[in-house]
Every structure is written in C-alpha cells, then in structure tokens.
Design a protein around this motif. Structure first.
Motif, PDB file in Angstrom:
ATOM      1  N   LEU A 145      11.801 -62.743  92.715  1.00 58.57           N
ATOM      2  CA  LEU A 145      12.920 -62.302  92.169  1.00 58.57           C
ATOM      3  C   LEU A 145      13.952 -63.133  92.087  1.00 58.57           C
ATOM      4  O   LEU A 145      14.855 -63.467  91.201  1.00 58.57           O
ATOM      5  CB  LEU A 145      13.404 -60.939  92.691  1.00 58.57           C
ATOM      6  CG  LEU A 145      14.440 -60.445  92.379  1.00 58.57           C
ATOM      7  CD1 LEU A 145      14.347 -59.747  91.215  1.00 58.57           C
ATOM      8  CD2 LEU A 145      14.930 -59.338  93.407  1.00 58.57           C
ATOM      9  N   ALA A 146      14.075 -64.109  93.146  1.00 54.76           N
ATOM     10  CA  ALA A 146      15.340 -65.094  93.391  1.00 54.76           C
ATOM     11  C   ALA A 146      14.920 -66.283  92.285  1.00 54.76           C
ATOM     12  O   ALA A 146      15.899 -66.952  91.930  1.00 54.76           O
ATOM     13  CB  ALA A 146      15.217 -65.799  94.712  1.00 54.76           C
ATOM     14  N   GLN A 147      13.610 -66.442  91.770  1.00 51.48           N
ATOM     15  CA  GLN A 147      13.407 -67.429  90.963  1.00 51.48           C
ATOM     16  C   GLN A 147      13.666 -67.193  89.411  1.00 51.48           C
ATOM     17  O   GLN A 147      13.945 -68.077  88.545  1.00 51.48           O
ATOM     18  CB  GLN A 147      11.954 -68.029  90.898  1.00 51.48           C
ATOM     19  CG  GLN A 147      11.628 -68.553  92.232  1.00 51.48           C
ATOM     20  CD  GLN A 147      12.574 -69.282  93.043  1.00 51.48           C
ATOM     21  OE1 GLN A 147      12.935 -70.157  92.706  1.00 51.48           O
ATOM     22  NE2 GLN A 147      13.012 -68.827  94.259  1.00 51.48           N
ATOM     23  N   LEU A 148      14.094 -65.820  89.268  1.00 43.96           N
ATOM     24  CA  LEU A 148      14.398 -65.403  87.943  1.00 43.96           C
ATOM     25  C   LEU A 148      15.603 -65.882  87.429  1.00 43.96           C
ATOM     26  O   LEU A 148      15.795 -66.296  86.044  1.00 43.96           O
ATOM     27  CB  LEU A 148      14.425 -64.023  87.696  1.00 43.96           C
ATOM     28  CG  LEU A 148      12.959 -63.299  88.013  1.00 43.96           C
ATOM     29  CD1 LEU A 148      12.833 -61.904  87.747  1.00 43.96           C
ATOM     30  CD2 LEU A 148      11.806 -64.085  86.967  1.00 43.96           C
ATOM     31  N   LYS A 149      16.412 -66.254  88.076  1.00 51.26           N
ATOM     32  CA  LYS A 149      17.865 -66.801  87.826  1.00 51.26           C
ATOM     33  C   LYS A 149      17.504 -68.153  87.065  1.00 51.26           C
ATOM     34  O   LYS A 149      18.202 -68.475  85.902  1.00 51.26           O
ATOM     35  CB  LYS A 149      18.669 -67.199  88.930  1.00 51.26           C
ATOM     36  CG  LYS A 149      20.049 -67.689  88.744  1.00 51.26           C
ATOM     37  CD  LYS A 149      20.830 -68.095  89.916  1.00 51.26           C
ATOM     38  CE  LYS A 149      21.929 -68.872  89.619  1.00 51.26           C
ATOM     39  NZ  LYS A 149      22.790 -69.373  90.806  1.00 51.26           N
ATOM     40  N   ASP A 150      16.947 -68.947  87.773  1.00 54.81           N
ATOM     41  CA  ASP A 150      16.905 -70.294  87.149  1.00 54.81           C
ATOM     42  C   ASP A 150      15.787 -70.302  86.116  1.00 54.81           C
ATOM     43  O   ASP A 150      15.755 -71.238  85.133  1.00 54.81           O
ATOM     44  CB  ASP A 150      16.253 -71.424  88.386  1.00 54.81           C
ATOM     45  CG  ASP A 150      17.285 -71.787  89.344  1.00 54.81           C
ATOM     46  OD1 ASP A 150      18.605 -71.659  88.586  1.00 54.81           O
ATOM     47  OD2 ASP A 150      17.199 -71.966  90.501  1.00 54.81           O
ATOM     48  N   ALA A 151      14.841 -69.040  86.078  1.00 57.74           N
ATOM     49  CA  ALA A 151      13.585 -69.454  85.089  1.00 57.74           C
ATOM     50  C   ALA A 151      14.420 -68.884  83.746  1.00 57.74           C
ATOM     51  O   ALA A 151      13.912 -69.183  82.741  1.00 57.74           O
ATOM     52  CB  ALA A 151      12.672 -68.345  85.436  1.00 57.74           C
ATOM     53  N   LEU A 152      15.495 -68.084  83.849  1.00 58.09           N
ATOM     54  CA  LEU A 152      16.169 -67.567  82.834  1.00 58.09           C
ATOM     55  C   LEU A 152      17.459 -68.453  82.459  1.00 58.09           C
ATOM     56  O   LEU A 152      17.777 -68.365  81.341  1.00 58.09           O
ATOM     57  CB  LEU A 152      16.747 -66.301  82.819  1.00 58.09           C
ATOM     58  CG  LEU A 152      15.429 -65.072  83.185  1.00 58.09           C
ATOM     59  CD1 LEU A 152      16.241 -63.758  83.619  1.00 58.09           C
ATOM     60  CD2 LEU A 152      14.652 -64.876  81.926  1.00 58.09           C
ATOM     61  N   VAL A 167      18.747 -57.546  91.444  1.00 60.89           N
ATOM     62  CA  VAL A 167      18.129 -56.972  90.401  1.00 60.89           C
ATOM     63  C   VAL A 167      19.573 -56.374  89.395  1.00 60.89           C
ATOM     64  O   VAL A 167      19.338 -56.744  88.155  1.00 60.89           O
ATOM     65  CB  VAL A 167      17.513 -55.444  90.796  1.00 60.89           C
ATOM     66  CG1 VAL A 167      17.051 -54.656  89.583  1.00 60.89           C
ATOM     67  CG2 VAL A 167      16.162 -55.945  91.624  1.00 60.89           C
ATOM     68  N   GLY A 168      20.657 -55.971  90.043  1.00 56.10           N
ATOM     69  CA  GLY A 168      21.876 -55.578  89.184  1.00 56.10           C
ATOM     70  C   GLY A 168      22.369 -56.894  88.498  1.00 56.10           C
ATOM     71  O   GLY A 168      22.690 -56.722  87.464  1.00 56.10           O
ATOM     72  N   VAL A 169      22.481 -57.983  88.984  1.00 51.03           N
ATOM     73  CA  VAL A 169      22.964 -59.182  88.414  1.00 51.03           C
ATOM     74  C   VAL A 169      22.057 -59.973  87.358  1.00 51.03           C
ATOM     75  O   VAL A 169      22.442 -59.908  86.366  1.00 51.03           O
ATOM     76  CB  VAL A 169      23.271 -60.233  89.440  1.00 51.03           C
ATOM     77  CG1 VAL A 169      23.597 -61.634  88.754  1.00 51.03           C
ATOM     78  CG2 VAL A 169      24.428 -59.865  90.432  1.00 51.03           C
ATOM     79  N   LEU A 170      20.913 -59.884  87.694  1.00 56.66           N
ATOM     80  CA  LEU A 170      19.869 -60.129  86.597  1.00 56.66           C
ATOM     81  C   LEU A 170      20.051 -59.065  85.418  1.00 56.66           C
ATOM     82  O   LEU A 170      19.740 -59.692  84.324  1.00 56.66           O
ATOM     83  CB  LEU A 170      18.423 -60.196  86.946  1.00 56.66           C
ATOM     84  CG  LEU A 170      18.105 -61.351  88.299  1.00 56.66           C
ATOM     85  CD1 LEU A 170      16.580 -61.409  88.905  1.00 56.66           C
ATOM     86  CD2 LEU A 170      18.460 -62.832  87.419  1.00 56.66           C
ATOM     87  N   GLY A 171      19.821 -57.808  85.538  1.00 55.91           N
ATOM     88  CA  GLY A 171      20.038 -56.970  84.595  1.00 55.91           C
ATOM     89  C   GLY A 171      21.147 -56.886  83.689  1.00 55.91           C
ATOM     90  O   GLY A 171      21.126 -56.920  82.434  1.00 55.91           O
TER      91      GLY A 171
END
Length: 549
Positions: A145-152, A167-171
């Motif tokens: 989950l934490a890697q999705l920020k840099d992956a996106l 989850v809220g921030v990524l959404g």
C-alpha cells in the motif's frame, strides 16, 4: 538464588581458524559479491519506503551487515535492512522523529544482545505460527500500500502512517497519477517476476543461464536509471527528492536524546527488538534447511550479533537491521560456505558507495516502488488464507485476527493481542483435555468410588475438581483418585484437592490418591497437602486398598 549462566560469546567466524581452504574462500568471495549487488537496490528501496534517506539504507547494509556476519551464529545468514521493518520504522519516524527512531533502534540492540546472553533465543520459537503468518502477511499488505504513492507518481502527496489514512489519500489523489511512473513501476514488476532465477542450476542452459547470473533487481535499477537519464522522463528520482547520495558513510554521531522522548520509546523499542529477533531466527532456520552440510545456527549468538549491529548502525544514521531471507537465500545459492561471504557483501556495498554514489541521482523512485511491490508479494504467505478451512477455529482466529490488527492498527498491538489470545486458547484447550471419569478398579470395598484423572490439573481445569463433591453417589465413604495419567499439576490444582478434601471430610468421606507421578507427588509434599491427607491416604496403586479407609 544462583545467577543464570550467560551464553558464551562465540561467533561462528571463529570456527574458520582451521580447515578454511582457498577453494572455500573463492566460493565465499563470489557469493559475497553476488549478494552485495542484490542488496544495493533493496537497501535503497527499504530506506526510502521507511521515510529515510537512501544513504541510511546503505549505511545499515554495510555496517550492520558486516557486524552480523562477523559476530553472528549462522554460517551464511546475511543481515541488513529488511522489508518487515518498513511499516514499523515509518510509524516511529512519523510519531517520534528521526533521533528517537535511532535511540529506539539502539535500545532494541541492547535488548537483543541481552536476550542472547541470557539464552532466550529459543523462546522466539514458541510464538505460534499463526501469529507469525498473520503479522507477516499484514506487513506485506502495508508495504504494498505504501508503494502505491511512488508507483502512481504522486510525489506531492504526503502519506499518513495509518492504513485508513493512506487508503483515503490514495483514493482522493489517484486521478492525478503520472502515466510514466505507472509504466515504470509496472515494467519493474514484470522484469523482477519473469527474469530467470535458477541461478547456478543445470536446469538452465545457454543465454538463459548467463542471464540468471544477473540479479533481476539490479537489471531493473540499471535499466530504469539509464532510461530516465537518457530519455529525460518526467519522473521523481533520488536526486530530485534527496539531492543524491554522499560518497561516504554518514559521520559517526550520537543521536540527540531527551528524557521526555525516551519515556515514549518503550513500546517502539520492544517492537523493534521482538520483530528483529523473530525475523533473524526465522531466517537462520531457513538457512539451516538449505545448508544441511553446514553446522546449525546458534540462536543466542545470532541474537547477540543482531544486538551489536542495531546498537552500532544508528551511530552512522542506520535503520534497524535483522537477518534477511531473500539475501540469505541468494547467498546460499551463490555458493557461500561461511560468514566470509557476508563480510564480502558488506565491503562490496562500501566500494559501490565510494565509487558509484553520484550515479544514484537518476534512479527513479517508481522503479524502486515496483521492486518493493514484488518484495511485498513474496513476503506474504498467501496460500495460508486458502488453507484456513483445513485448520481449527483457534488457528483461524489467531491468523486472521493478527493479520487484521496488523493492517488496521500496528504490529505491536497485533502481536500483543495475538499472544494473549493464543495463551487464552491454550489454557481453554488444556482445560478441556483434563478429564475426571469413573475408573473400573474391579471389586472395591462398599462405599468406595474410584475416578481417573487424565491430563494436567492446573488453574484452567480446577472447576472439574470443585464440582465433583456434588456428583458423588449416596452412601459414598471414600473417593479414590487414580493418578497415573495425571502428568502435571500446579498450585491451583493442589488447592482444589485441598478444598475437596476438606469438603469431603465434613461429610465423613475420605480422599485417597493412588499411583501418583513424580511431579504431582513432589508438589503435594512441598505444599503440605500430603501431610494433611496422611500416609494412609497416598498409596502406590488401587490394588493396595485392602479395605475402605
């Protein structure tokens, strides 16, 4: 009371003084260089994912990796920053700051060394498998989950430490993703997954066998760095976020400390020590299975080495360190035979830092995120969820409960609740196993009834003794307990028997104990109950009863 005997400090490296050949050295040299190359991108990625600077991950891999190999109790284990620490370190960093993280790591080092010196290494094995699997899978989910920020490519978005906040921030920001970052992360995942991995095995031949000699993570790191630099892709890199990596280890320095800050570090310190002990000893056990020809690891010496490493590495700005399964397995498959391979691995990373650090400015963070997504997937034991229906209610509850608590709260709460729940389940199960049943002893004097005690008579089972007085048939003059299958008893069991004896005595009913095992008999004598019952009430067997007491 005599003091406990301390475990002797005997690093496995000392065993090489005799019988270490040139052939073994060359094998260790090659293995160390291989695992050093593999460790490079992981050290960078683990530090960045934990909220630290990349050079702190390298410093940990160099300093802690060297100390763990020099002082450890395993022949082939490789130490350094580990994925399991990412979530914990990030949380401590967000709540308490860098200085307190370093102090907590040093405190964990002291605890680990003390555990090893007091011969407590074996206690880690008593943690139920369900709890280990649950929190490992939970950590894997949080890492991914934490890697999705840099992956996106959401470089401008601050990430909170808790699950629902992330989850809220990524959404809320997912629509603003960077397609270049997504493509880079996806390519990194694909390369790591499909790259040939049967290193050193005859199953591969020709080009595939030569490609398998190149670690997939290094291929990703080099290819993504070249593409970013040559194609000028709009990606966040180590250089744009951190300004590059110095060509030296961080200066030796004592972290700032305050009494108010130290008071808040008890739980973080315990968490780091517990996680470090579990990870290092699990890794060492895996190494033992893969190297049956080498001596088994010494768990207490390994904990002392982990303690030294975690005490010293923070002085160079390093993060917590432990044994790492992926690098240890790589070390074994590359032909390692002794801790010399781990020493070479640390020195090779130091050389890379001194020579090639400026090149790291072009490493895209999306590529490192892709590598960590695969690390998270490999870290989880996902097939255990599919197998849950095969196990009992206790196992399912512990695994799923620990997993959920790890994800939605934190590792400390998950392990604490898991251990308490496992103890409760164990007490309940042992209490259920204890039975009192009528015993067929042949012809007994009139008014004498016999019961067999089976299992363990302890605080969780005494209720069955307490209820017996009301279940006796009318006209009972004596109760005989056949105790050959009662394997153990605690003081609560003794008190239950004493209360039963007093209750029966008021009704003029005698209590006789027959065929008692050594531990229950010793406890009965030390507690004074044997004297209270009298010699005639303790007999070798029911057959010795000639008449009713």
């Amino acid at each position: 009371m005599p003091l406990p005997q301390l475990h002797p400090f005997r690093p496995r490296l000392l065993a090489l003084r005799a019988g270490y050949s040139r052939q073994r050295f060359l094998a260790d040299l090659g293995a160390g260089l291989t695992v050093g190359i593999v460790a490079l991108p992981l050290a960078l990625a683990f530090a960045i994912a934990s909220g630290l600077r990349p050079e702190q991950g390298l410093a940990t891999a160099i300093v802690a990796g060297l100390l763990i190999s020099v002082f450890g109790g395993s022949s082939v284990q490789i130490g350094g920053p580990a994925g399991a620490f990412i979530v914990v370190v990030y949380g401590i960093l967000q709540r308490h700051g860098l200085a307190n993280l370093l102090l907590a790591t040093m405190g964990a080092g002291v605890l680990l060394f003390t555990m090893g010196a007091l011969r407590l290494g074996v206690l880690v094995r008593y943690i139920p498998v369900a709890i280990v699997t649950g929190f490992t899978n939970g950590i894997a989910v949080l890492i991914a989950l934490a890697q999705l920020k840099d992956a996106l490519g959401l470089s401008h978005v601050p990430m909170p430490a808790d699950f629902f906040g992330q989850v809220g921030v990524l959404g809320a920001h997912a629509a603003g993703f960077n397609p270049w970052a997504v493509a880079t992360a996806a390519a990194a995942v694909a390369v790591v997954l499909v790259w040939p991995k049967n290193i050193g095995q005859q199953a591969l031949s020709g080009l595939r066998r030569w490609l398998a000699l190149l670690p997939s993570t290094v291929i990703v790191l080099v290819a993504a760095t070249l593409a970013t630099a040559l194609l000028d892709m709009p990606l966040e890199t180590i250089g744009s976020r951190f300004g590059g990596i110095p060509r030296s280890l961080p200066a030796l320095a004592w972290p700032d400390a305050s009494w108010e800050g130290l008071r808040q570090l008890v739980i973080p310190t315990l968490t780091l020590a517990l996680l470090g002990a579990i990870e290092s000893l699990l890794c060492a056990r895996v190494a033992d299975k893969l190297t049956p020809e080498l001596p088994r690891h010494d768990p207490n010496q390994e904990l002392m080495a982990q303690g030294i490493a975690n005490l010293v590495a923070p002085l160079f700005g390093g993060m917590p360190a432990t044994g790492t399964i992926a690098r240890t397995v790589t070390n074994i498959r590359a032909g390692a035979t002794s801790p010399i391979a781990g020493v070479v691995h640390a020195l090779s990373l130091l050389i890379i830092l001194l020579v090639a650090a400026p090149l790291a400015v072009h490493v895209p963070l999306a590529a490192l995120a892709g590598i960590l997504l695969v690390v998270a997937w490999n870290m989880g034991d996902w097939h255990e969820f599919a197998r849950l229906r095969r196990f009992n209610f206790t196992y399912r509850t512990l695994l799923v409960g620990t997993f959920m608590l790890t994800v939605v709260t934190d590792l400390t709460v998950a392990v604490e609740v898991g251990l308490i729940a496992s103890c409760v389940f164990f007490v309940w199960r042992m209490g259920q196993l204890f039975t009192i049943s009528r015993f067929d002893a042949g012809v007994l004097p009139e008014g004498v009834v016999a019961y067999e005690l089976y299992g363990a008579l302890f605080f969780g089972a005494v209720g069955k003794i307490e209820a017996l007085a009301e279940q006796l048939p009318a006209g009972t003059r004596a109760v005989v307990f056949e105790m050959r299958r009662l394997i153990v008893m605690d003081t609560s069991g003794v008190e239950a028997l004493r209360e039963l004896h007093r209750t029966l005595a008021k009704r003029s009913v005698a209590l006789v104990l027959a065929n008692i095992n050594a531990q229950p008999l010793d406890l009965l004598r030390r507690s004074g109950l044997a004297a209270e019952l009298g010699d005639a009430a303790i007999v070798p067997s029911i057959a010795d009863l000639k008449s009713a007491p």
